[in-house]
Design an enzyme around this catalytic site. Structure first.
Site, PDB file in Angstrom:
ATOM      1  CG  ASP A 177      -2.092  -0.990   1.025  1.00 39.26           C
ATOM      2  OD1 ASP A 177      -2.491  -1.226  -0.127  1.00 39.26           O
ATOM      3  OD2 ASP A 177      -2.557  -1.537   2.029  1.00 39.26           O
TER       4      ASP A 177
ATOM      5  CE1 TYR B 228      -8.629  -5.380   6.981  1.00 42.60           C
ATOM      6  CE2 TYR B 228      -8.324  -6.282   4.780  1.00 42.60           C
ATOM      7  CZ  TYR B 228      -8.559  -6.471   6.130  1.00 42.60           C
ATOM      8  OH  TYR B 228      -8.731  -7.722   6.622  1.00 42.60           O
TER       9      TYR B 228
HETATM   10  N1  ABN Z   1      -5.069  -2.884  -0.846  1.00 41.22           N
HETATM   11  C1  ABN Z   1      -4.823  -2.654  -2.259  1.00 41.22           C
HETATM   12  C2  ABN Z   1      -5.487  -1.398  -2.699  1.00 41.22           C
HETATM   13  C3  ABN Z   1      -4.939  -0.206  -2.322  1.00 41.22           C
HETATM   14  C4  ABN Z   1      -5.565   0.944  -2.709  1.00 41.22           C
HETATM   15  C5  ABN Z   1      -6.736   0.883  -3.426  1.00 41.22           C
HETATM   16  C6  ABN Z   1      -7.254  -0.330  -3.790  1.00 41.22           C
HETATM   17  C7  ABN Z   1      -6.631  -1.484  -3.412  1.00 41.22           C
HETATM   18 CU    CU Z   2      -7.186  -8.626   7.309  1.00 34.41          CU
END
Ligand code: ABN
Ligand code: CU
Length: 640
Positions: free
Chosen positions: A302, A386
């Site tokens: 990320d 998330y």
């Molecule tokens: N967790 C991968 C991701 C990051 C940013 C946006 C979409 C997906």
């Molecule tokens: Cu998790």
């Protein structure tokens, strides 16, 4: 500080994030010098932080000038471009093109990729095969492709996409994963290269509703709980500089790492004692365990592939943060290099945290008790499905605590197989959440009572019974110097209370021992992906929980400067091979904490927050309990 040297507040000011006008000036200077071609897309414009050496010499010289690092991508030549600009002088200081590197996804590319995929006829045909008529109701997520699908020499920037359907406009898209439908997109050309339809799976029946206005009856039996500070807050906020109790530090912010802490000091009997030069989360990687085609590619970085500064939320009073709050706004650059603001990006507040210390003297009938208050500095990001909330807390007993709370929605696939699949959990009918892990790599630059430190590993062992241990009860901590970089790659061992002490061999406490701080792990876990798997090669820092390296201002990111599409090996594993001396040196500690996630039905449709983190605690840094002089709270004067 010598005559003519930068004042402490000037040193803090030279670490403050770039302002909007500074971003504009830097981009204008880079453009004027012909270093940002018209087709280029800006990834970030951030403060080029002065090195530790530059900050040190500033103690007897003027503060270092403010430099901006403009990072862009040239999609025609498939190259990241870096231009460093002296902001005040509007002068380019240095610039480089970075061949064989793949730049992260820019903000505009993220949105353009979504639009592109939604409009693609092959993708639309795949949607129709799944009963989805309106592509506007489809959430498309561009995911980093790692080193799948592409040779190392291929300079194109590729992503693959996952998609989810909002059957009704306000639905949770992760309730309807469009499993089996994937697009491969060239971000540079902004073109769909391929649509893969591996076959439609029935969509789960549920809606995954979690929004208050869609849930029907909510609990009504909570009475108000108010946090009031009628005389105001006890911390000071001056620009980006913060003081609270004996603590002082400065906050920074950039597009890649989000919030950064600088120059964390503790004022001890009139003496300002440094502890950390810098602290930030510097990479996040989430390996997923589902071995399926494409599912096996999921392992977002990320920070390195996107940047968590750009994912930072605007926080809301009474919602994210409760009580007497102060906020800091963040200013970042969009893909055209124009500044934009994230209001309320960083939250500052004090919290009562229960007991600080207490003792009842039964004979005297006296009670001394103190409440623990902490200062919390936080920011929250949304990375697709998330949320990660990062809290750095400063305690009255000298502890610094870092906690990540993980919440949001688990990533889903449509599932019609066994009730007990091997690589995931059925969290709702037809809805599979793959097993996965979230790893956070924190970079901590210690300056415990001075620039040169050493790190020792401490763990407790049983003393064998014998003449020196006649009752067999003895146990003792064992200390071991982590003298070089290869020796300083370590795993946690909670069964032996393993932790790491960073100390200053030149400074002793009143008891004659070197002053130190210890890094105390909390829950942690190893990475389970195979060491030769793509994600383990590319995130080589996952091999160990602790790394210590000799400070080098160019060694900033643990999976390398450009982890997108990397083939691996860069960052910590490469640097540590130099095996530099770590004894009495300028150090960087890297702590990797994993949150292991075997999803449960209770994680659906939105996860109750779980926690991961670590603590930094003084160990002989003070001569006694530094929180002795905390006054009893007003209702609680000493009782006899
Ligand atoms: N967790 C991968 C991701 C990051 C940013 C946006 C979409 C997906
Ligand atoms: Cu998790």
């Amino acid at each position: 500080m010598a005559e003519g040297g930068a004042r402490a507040d000037e040193l803090v000011a030279c670490l403050a994030p770039l302002t909007g006008p500074e971003i504009e000036a830097a981009v204008a200077a880079a453009r004027a010098a012909g270093l940002l071609p018209p087709t280029s897309r800006v990834i970030s414009v951030s403060l080029a932080e002065p090195s530790r050496a530059a900050l040190r010499v500033a103690a007897d010289r003027p503060a270092p000038p403010r430099w901006a690092e403009v990072l862009a991508v040239d999609p025609v030549r498939h190259l990241p471009l870096e231009v460093v600009v002296d902001v005040a002088g509007a002068q380019v200081v240095r610039h480089r093109e970075i061949p064989q590197a793949h730049a992260p996804v820019t903000l505009s590319e993220y949105r353009d990729c979504q639009r592109l995929v939604r409009a693609d006829p092959g993708f639309r045909a795949g949607l129709l095969r799944r009963g989805v008529a309106d592509p506007a109701q489809v959430l498309v997520e561009p995911w980093g492709i790692g080193d799948f699908e592409q040779s190392a020499e291929d300079p194109r920037r590729l992503v693959w996409t996952l998609s989810f359907w909002r059957a009704e406009p306000l639905d949770n898209p992760y309730a309807k994963p469009l499993t089996g439908l994937y697009c491969l997109v060239d971000l540079d050309a902004m073109a769909v290269l391929r649509v893969d339809d591996l076959g439609a799976r029935a969509l789960p029946p549920g809606r995954g509703t979690y929004a208050a206005d869609q849930l029907g009856a909510l609990r009504t039996d909570l009475r108000p709980l108010e946090i009031r500070q009628p005389e105001g807050v006890s911390f000071g906020l001056d620009g980006w500089a913060i003081t609270w109790q004996r603590w002082s530090f400065a906050v920074g912010f950039n597009a890649r790492e989000g919030m950064v802490l600088h120059q964390v000091n503790y004022r001890d009997q009139g003496r300002v004692r440094p502890i950390l030069q810098r602290a930030a989360v510097s990479e996040i990687v989430i390996p997923y365990a589902d071995p399926g085609r494409y599912e096996g590619w999921r392992n977002a970085f990320d920070i390195g592939e996107y940047g968590i500064g750009i994912m930072t939320n605007s926080l809301r009073l009474g919602c994210d943060c409760l009580g007497e709050i102060r906020y800091l706004d963040a200013t970042l650059a969009d893909s055209d290099g124009r500044p934009y603001r994230i209001p309320n990006a960083i939250c500052l507040h004090e919290e009562d945290q229960g007991l600080l210390w207490k003792h009842v003297d039964g004979e005297l009938g006296t009670t001394e008790v103190r409440r623990r208050r902490r200062l919390v500095v936080s920011f929250v990001i949304t990375a697709g499905n998330y949320e990660y909330a990062f809290y750095w807390s400063f305690h009255q007993d000298g502890t610094i605590e870092c906690e990540v709370r993980l919440t949001g929605v688990v990533l889903t696939s449509a599932w019609s197989g066994a009730d007990d699949p091997p690589h995931g959990t059925v969290v709702a009918p037809g809805t599979l959440a793959a097993h996965h892990q979230h790893f956070f790599c924190f970079r901590l630059d210690p300056t415990v009572d001075g620039p040169r430190n050493r790190v020792e590993e401490v763990e407790t062992v049983a003393v064998p019974p014998g003449p020196t241990n006649p009752y067999g009860n003895a146990f003792a901590p064992r200390r071991r110097l982590l003298a070089t970089e290869l020796a300083a790659r370590r795993l946690c061992d909670p069964l032996h209370g393993r932790h790491w002490v960073v100390s200053n061999p030149h400074r002793r406490n009143a008891l004659g021992r070197p002053v130190g701080y210890r890094l105390v792990p909390q829950d942690n876990v190893v990475a389970f992906a195979d060491p030769q798997s793509s994600v383990r090669r590319r995130a080589g820092f996952l091999d160990h929980h602790l790394w210590v390296t000799a400070y080098d201002p160019d060694q900033r990111h643990p999976a390398g400067e450009f982890p997108a599409q990397s083939i691996g090996g860069d960052g910590l594993p490469r640097w540590a091979r130099a095996d530099r001396d770590l004894d009495d040196a300028e150090l960087v500690m890297w702590y990797v904490v994993g949150s292991h996630h075997i999803p449960r039905p209770e994680d659906w449709p939105v996860m109750p927050a779980t926690r991961a983190g670590f603590r930094l605690e003084p160990v002989g840094f003070f001569d006694a309990n530094p929180a002795l002089d905390v006054a009893p709270s007003p209702d609680c004067e000493s009782r006899r």
